[in-house]
Design a protein around this motif. Structure first.
Motif, PDB file in Angstrom:
ATOM      1  N   LYS A   1       0.836  -1.197   0.000  1.00  0.00           N
ATOM      2  CA  LYS A   1       0.000   0.000   0.000  1.00  0.00           C
ATOM      3  C   LYS A   1       0.870   1.246   0.000  1.00  0.00           C
ATOM      4  O   LYS A   1       1.829   1.363   0.758  1.00  0.00           O
ATOM      5  CB  LYS A   1      -0.861  -0.039   1.269  1.00  0.00           C
TER       6      LYS A   1
ATOM      7  N   TYR B   1       1.134   5.194   0.863  1.00  0.00           N
ATOM      8  CA  TYR B   1       0.409   6.120   1.729  1.00  0.00           C
ATOM      9  C   TYR B   1       1.219   7.402   1.911  1.00  0.00           C
ATOM     10  O   TYR B   1       2.429   7.434   1.706  1.00  0.00           O
ATOM     11  CB  TYR B   1       0.128   5.473   3.089  1.00  0.00           C
TER      12      TYR B   1
ATOM     13  N   PRO C   1       1.578  10.556   7.795  1.00  0.00           N
ATOM     14  CA  PRO C   1       0.439  10.979   8.611  1.00  0.00           C
ATOM     15  C   PRO C   1       0.471  12.485   8.806  1.00  0.00           C
ATOM     16  O   PRO C   1       1.534  13.059   9.055  1.00  0.00           O
ATOM     17  CB  PRO C   1       0.658  10.247   9.938  1.00  0.00           C
ATOM     18  N   GLY C   2      -0.677  13.126   8.675  1.00  0.00           N
ATOM     19  CA  GLY C   2      -0.749  14.567   8.871  1.00  0.00           C
ATOM     20  C   GLY C   2      -0.864  15.332   7.564  1.00  0.00           C
ATOM     21  O   GLY C   2      -1.152  16.511   7.563  1.00  0.00           O
ATOM     22  N   THR C   3      -0.621  14.614   6.419  1.00  0.00           N
ATOM     23  CA  THR C   3      -0.771  15.259   5.115  1.00  0.00           C
ATOM     24  C   THR C   3      -2.248  15.598   4.901  1.00  0.00           C
ATOM     25  O   THR C   3      -3.120  14.855   5.323  1.00  0.00           O
ATOM     26  CB  THR C   3      -0.296  14.308   4.011  1.00  0.00           C
ATOM     27  N   ALA C   4      -2.531  16.712   4.218  1.00  0.00           N
ATOM     28  CA  ALA C   4      -3.920  17.090   3.968  1.00  0.00           C
ATOM     29  C   ALA C   4      -4.582  16.044   3.080  1.00  0.00           C
ATOM     30  O   ALA C   4      -3.948  15.529   2.159  1.00  0.00           O
ATOM     31  CB  ALA C   4      -3.974  18.451   3.295  1.00  0.00           C
ATOM     32  N   PRO C   5      -5.848  15.687   3.339  1.00  0.00           N
ATOM     33  CA  PRO C   5      -6.536  14.682   2.527  1.00  0.00           C
ATOM     34  C   PRO C   5      -6.657  15.162   1.085  1.00  0.00           C
ATOM     35  O   PRO C   5      -6.857  16.345   0.837  1.00  0.00           O
ATOM     36  CB  PRO C   5      -7.902  14.566   3.192  1.00  0.00           C
TER      37      PRO C   5
ATOM     38  N   HIS D   1     -13.558  13.300  -7.528  1.00  0.00           N
ATOM     39  CA  HIS D   1     -13.299  13.763  -6.159  1.00  0.00           C
ATOM     40  C   HIS D   1     -11.815  13.574  -5.814  1.00  0.00           C
ATOM     41  O   HIS D   1     -11.234  12.547  -6.129  1.00  0.00           O
ATOM     42  CB  HIS D   1     -14.171  12.956  -5.184  1.00  0.00           C
TER      43      HIS D   1
ATOM     44  N   LEU E   1     -10.347  12.782  -3.097  1.00  0.00           N
ATOM     45  CA  LEU E   1     -10.070  11.580  -2.293  1.00  0.00           C
ATOM     46  C   LEU E   1     -10.011  10.345  -3.184  1.00  0.00           C
ATOM     47  O   LEU E   1      -9.234   9.418  -2.939  1.00  0.00           O
ATOM     48  CB  LEU E   1     -11.148  11.392  -1.207  1.00  0.00           C
TER      49      LEU E   1
ATOM     50  N   GLU F   1      -6.736  10.352  -5.043  1.00  0.00           N
ATOM     51  CA  GLU F   1      -5.677   9.894  -4.142  1.00  0.00           C
ATOM     52  C   GLU F   1      -5.602   8.363  -4.169  1.00  0.00           C
ATOM     53  O   GLU F   1      -4.516   7.781  -4.169  1.00  0.00           O
ATOM     54  CB  GLU F   1      -6.004  10.389  -2.727  1.00  0.00           C
ATOM     55  N   ASP F   2      -6.773   7.722  -4.209  1.00  0.00           N
ATOM     56  CA  ASP F   2      -6.803   6.255  -4.235  1.00  0.00           C
ATOM     57  C   ASP F   2      -6.316   5.700  -5.567  1.00  0.00           C
ATOM     58  O   ASP F   2      -5.768   4.600  -5.627  1.00  0.00           O
ATOM     59  CB  ASP F   2      -8.218   5.748  -3.954  1.00  0.00           C
TER      60      ASP F   2
ATOM     61  N   GLN G   1      -4.648  -0.319  -2.977  1.00  0.00           N
ATOM     62  CA  GLN G   1      -5.872  -0.130  -2.211  1.00  0.00           C
ATOM     63  C   GLN G   1      -6.645  -1.436  -2.104  1.00  0.00           C
ATOM     64  O   GLN G   1      -6.488  -2.324  -2.927  1.00  0.00           O
ATOM     65  CB  GLN G   1      -6.798   0.882  -2.907  1.00  0.00           C
TER      66      GLN G   1
ATOM     67  N   GLU H   1     -17.274   3.581  -3.768  1.00  0.00           N
ATOM     68  CA  GLU H   1     -17.576   4.847  -3.105  1.00  0.00           C
ATOM     69  C   GLU H   1     -18.567   5.653  -3.948  1.00  0.00           C
ATOM     70  O   GLU H   1     -18.539   5.578  -5.179  1.00  0.00           O
ATOM     71  CB  GLU H   1     -16.287   5.685  -2.941  1.00  0.00           C
TER      72      GLU H   1
ATOM     73  N   TYR I   1     -19.768   9.413  -5.007  1.00  0.00           N
ATOM     74  CA  TYR I   1     -19.534  10.845  -4.958  1.00  0.00           C
ATOM     75  C   TYR I   1     -20.601  11.486  -5.830  1.00  0.00           C
ATOM     76  O   TYR I   1     -20.555  11.347  -7.057  1.00  0.00           O
ATOM     77  CB  TYR I   1     -18.145  11.188  -5.465  1.00  0.00           C
TER      78      TYR I   1
END
Lengths: 350, 350, 350, 350, 350
Positions: free
Chosen positions: D6, D8, D11-15, D85, D87, D90-91, D97, D102, D104
């Protein structure tokens, strides 16, 4: 602790029959009564039965704690005075019940289990609770009095005094459930000790210990799961018996049962793998020993054959008369042993 | 990491009682406050408690981050100022809680766990979050500050600034949950290393490592599952606290918890089979060694018997005086050894 | 007990076909009838079939107990008289059914299993019950009469006499289910005995015993789970057949099935780990033996080589003629043996 | 295949942040567009981005297939043109993944996994699908083009041309899911080969193979289960996006996922028992070898002792001077060996 | 039986495509038709296709049984005449399907599996059933005709003749499901035989047998679980197709599937423990052998050393010239052997 601790009647007995399990109980049943509300506190020891009845008719909250061995006659009398259902009384008498919650008209009946370590042994004792609009009746058969801290809080007059019987019920249940934390703490230490032993030098005693640990955990588990269910059922109870303000406290209590179960299941998974580690560890140890021993034996067997050869008594063995025959045989032997040592060392066999 | 890390009060203590766990905390609690909206950003360090209150009354979003050890007195004061429930404060103080989400009136209280590798050891620290209409209060007891990237994003003024407190809550939860990815990445590498070792030359250390791996995974698991449940509960929350626009982001966050759990369970299955492979592998190795050693020993034992025969001192042993007796004995011995070697080779015994 | 005990028709047979399983039944079917209400009690043995019919038309409660082997003809006749469904009769005849509850118009049909230890062997027998507004018909194929205590209670005229047929049904089910307690008690003792044996001196018989225990538990389990489901279904029954006053008793009965299952599952977990303990225990024992034996052998092999050296017949072996050669060789041998003993002792190999 | 595949963000990066994983992608993203309805078919290769937009505004169905490595810039541009979208993008970028579906707004976003054997290695590649009223956009990062058969069917003008975008989506999903059958077929053959090897002559390689098999199955499983869930969710979708006429086909597709899972779980159970068989089989083999070897050694040890006796040099050993002493010793030896052989044979020890 | 028996199209093939699996089928498809109602019975063999159509339009019940290999052309023709869905026909042709129930407009389509022992091998064959208002069409590819008993019952004119097509469907399903009883009976006997062998003298063949048993059970299980689901779905069907009077029979059929599953799961648990017993049993046997052998070897090794000592050729060995030296050495040897025997006996090592 024996596996089968449940007391039962012979099949075919009429339901609600109360039979004596002890002919001459060493500690007959005694009653301890506390009556209280925000302003009042009455505490009485060894109160006679009929007098109890009068307390229940008042507005204040009454908590009757019955401890010691309850004889069938006494229970029957108690049941009549407080209107307790015969099937519930049967469960009070036949200890070793599974924790559960039962409804009888305007009364709730809960069976709970109180775990404790006594002399390195895990013991589980039954607490039976009857709960109505303005009273709680608790039965406890064990040695210690787990509810002494509650009595202290009542005497010192905290929040407990100003609340209803439902909050008292919550307080008693909370005491019983929180008893799980010290028990699990000790269990956790036991597991850590066992694991160190396992990876270090496992012995025959270790095996017995793992077995005992697993058995204790099985017995503990039989008690913990239904206990959680009892609290959950209380939470789903309608609001006539449990006040809205008491709910967050019951939810906190439920959260404790979840934490206890959660930790317990983690321990179980840890204990589950122990037997494998034990097997690996003992087999590792044996392997090491056997390998070294076999290497030693193997190294000496071919030279022993060789010296046997020159110990033969054939008339015509030229080597025996060579000048450096004996020396040569030693050299061959040393070469053999050395060669094998090198080969085994190379293969990392010892 | 010890197994039992939960802090608890002695059974019977009144609920919501706050007791000190450290007499002289080395790092007393400090507050770091950020107030912001789309146009404004205030950042203050080590702000005194009473001043905080004024921020909460404004329209802007306030984030108070409390780090270090919270003494009971301070917590009680904090609780009064911000209207935090005593049961929640008890959970802030008694770290080692299971991740959970609680509702108290117009406030949500979440306990989360932050995993991290510190010096090759897996550590799990508690983050407690209070969340209301226009504020988030976070408590963190550990060394590092996991939320620094969030502060940077706030300062640089991204989407975060224009959104409500619910988006801030999501951002903090996202940081905590995404921390799982690097932890799992390292775990995955550990597993791969262990598997190579297992199939190659497993040692006693390998066994201890497998054991440690399993233990760490059990501890991790206790934390990951309820974390997922917290996000799920937030998603099912009514819309008064969580805005519709924040939901896709929370859903993304939930998807991350699923991916983490999914990967984690795969690792668990991998780790589950390791002990078997270890046993197989060590037993294979022993088999190989023992077989070769035993073959060597077995090959020399019959010839040793034979040379013993001709080492006997009987007066009347005709072979000893034959001309080619000695030579013959050698031929027999070589035939024996050769025959056995062929037979064993044929049977693939070495 | 064989694994496949279910009797079945060849596939393709018309449903409801009744076929004889015994050509000449040793114990042909007999009927025992009891008619009662609060004031009346009629008891009749070996009553002819057609006469039974008249009882069912009265207001009083009739209980017909049929025991012995039911021939297809008799069953068909019975079925016609009491209006029993052919599919239900097929289940009465084809014993070895799984416990279940079926509805046929205004009749309930329950198949129950009665476990019992007979000569150290676990036996499971089928009890079939038909239950209508004012009658219960029970079929039982075994040797003992489990319902004798019920008959006694009827004769002595307790609560049972004043209640309806649903209470009689409950009483019979209660007898059947409570039979589980003595069976589990004996099982628990067996498990405790086996565990002591396991940790002490496990033999080949222990293995066979564990296997038998597991098999018995599997068979018991197949019967216990659905039995619980039967009571549960009865509880969810509408009130036309089961009276509201009988429900607390059925709930108590359901609670017993839960306690039995719960205890049973605990036993199962205990039995599950036994094979591991057995393996550990026997391997431990072997390890001990092999280690000591191998140590003995290993200790004597190098000295044997040495004495072989001085048994060689080389012409020129100076040591042989040294004054203290022989003594020296003994000293070397003792040093070798002592050294190895010390080394092995030090390594705790024996 | 590595365990942690995976991708990624820290952690803490903006979505929704898109970061490049390859500095200089070897195969930059290319677009292949097909526009069709019952009468029309347009096919274009390597179409520039802005031109795509115009197709989406028409009534016909447009299928854009993007293959190769998507740079963050390109994706962002694509996202803006087609209203994807962030998000979801990003995927698309962070491959590895878990399959999911999903929503949207008026768009569905599906992540699917395509398994394939490449050079005896199991590989899993991500396919991302966006689906709206009249378009499907597919992203694929791998080497082969799995959708070529679909293109052929479109060109030859079958049922596919007359249907909507939902049928095209079904067709693409069907291709992806049916890819599971050849993968499982090969897996089945692998398992059969391994089982033959296991029961015949298991080697060290067999152990590594079993381990690899289990690992591959774990990875496959992580992908198969959620894939099934994706199709299930599509089936439960409201009818605005999925036409009623397409449902039976989707149901057929769902049935395929069930068959694949079902077969897969059977394989898993088969693989689960392999390690046990391996252990049994190797231990069996060792037993056989060790038993024969030990029998040989044991048979020669007592005679060796005996010949040692008559090799002693005592001055006074009468047997040595007996006429048939030597012959006698041979007879005793033969009797010893023969006796032991008979005894061992009798006990079936070799 | 191979593991992967499912026939499938290459991924990307249009749904509903029928492809030939046999170029020149040895047994081409034949039709056998039965038309009946309470008064009428028509039976025809090898009827041409178009003629069938006329029967479906009448009021009576028509049962068409198609056996042998169905070529794609024939199936397509059949599908058009009877209005069968192409996806269903694909499932008829691609045998090896998982049992399932599908709805197509006013038609039900069921795939069932028929297990049978053929020459000691477990075989599973597919039966496909189409069911409408007044007809049942069955497809069967195997050798035997499982439905002959149904035909006999039709000819002899039982209840079957007076009922609708739903009762005929039930009858066919009942035949298929009851086939499970003889298969399980044989399986049970196999398990009992294996267990006796296991505890008695397990051989290498036993291991292969256990493995085969487990494999067969896995294949059987894949078929039994969904079969139960098919009947369950039929029971939950609305009443337009299944008559109320047929339901108790279907419920009986469902009860049979439950009994079969229940028995099957018990067998599975029994089989699950077999490998452990096998390991224990073989390791027990090896232990016994090795222990005795090692004891023999160990007993003779110290005396062999001793006689080696007195075989040394030192010039100065006083014992050699003692009068009772030789006798003494024998006494020491006997004492050594006897001592060891006593010690080992005492420790129960042989």
């Amino acid at each position: 602790m024996a596996y089968f601790t449940k007391r039962y009647h012979p099949p075919g007995t009429a339901p609600g029959t109360l039979t004596a399990h002890e002919a001459h109980p060493t500690r007959p049943l005694r009653l301890r009564l506390m009556e209280f509300n925000a302003t009042l506190l009455n505490e009485r020891e060894e109160i006679p039965l009929p007098e109890c009845k009068t307390y229940l008719e008042r507005d204040s909250i009454t908590w009757i704690h019955a401890y010691g061995y309850a004889s069938p006659e006494l229970l029957r009398e108690l049941g009549e005075i407080f209107g307790l259902h015969p099937l519930a009384l049967e469960d009070v008498l036949n200890t070793g019940q599974r924790p559960k919650l039962e409804h009888y008209d305007h009364q709730l009946f809960a069976v709970m289990s109180l775990p404790a370590w006594r002399d390195e042994e895990l013991g589980i004792e039954q607490v039976s609770l009857f709960f109505g609009k303005n009273y709680v009746i608790s039965f406890y058969n064990g040695d210690n009095d787990p509810f002494e801290p509650v009595r202290k809080r009542l005497r010192s007059g905290g929040r407990l005094r100003g609340r209803g019987a439902d909050y008292l019920l919550y307080t008693l249940l909370d005491v019983i459930i929180d008893q799980g934390f010290p028990v699990l703490e000790e269990l956790g230490e036991w597991i850590e000790d066992l694991e160190d032993e396992l990876l270090d030098v496992p012995s025959k005693q270790t095996l017995a210990q793992i077995h005992e640990l697993k058995r204790d955990m099985l017995l503990l588990r039989r008690m913990l799961w239904p206990q959680r269910e009892v609290i959950n059922q209380l939470l789903r109870e309608d609001q006539s018996l449990i006040d809205e303000a008491t709910r967050p406290y019951l939810r906190d209590c439920y959260d404790h049962t979840i934490q206890i179960m959660d930790l317990f299941e983690t321990y179980r998974d840890m204990a589950a793998g122990m037997m494998d580690v034990y097997l690996s560890s003992t087999s590792n140890r044996l392997n090491e020993v056997m390998r070294v021993l076999t290497v030693i034996a193997t190294i000496f067997i071919p030279p022993t054959f060789l010296v046997g050869v020159y110990g033969m008594n054939f008339a015509n063995m030229p080597e025996l008369h060579w000048r450096y025959g004996y020396l040569g045989s030693w050299l061959i032997i040393i070469a053999m042993i050395g060669g094998m040592l090198l080969y085994f060392k190379n293969k990392k066999w010892f």
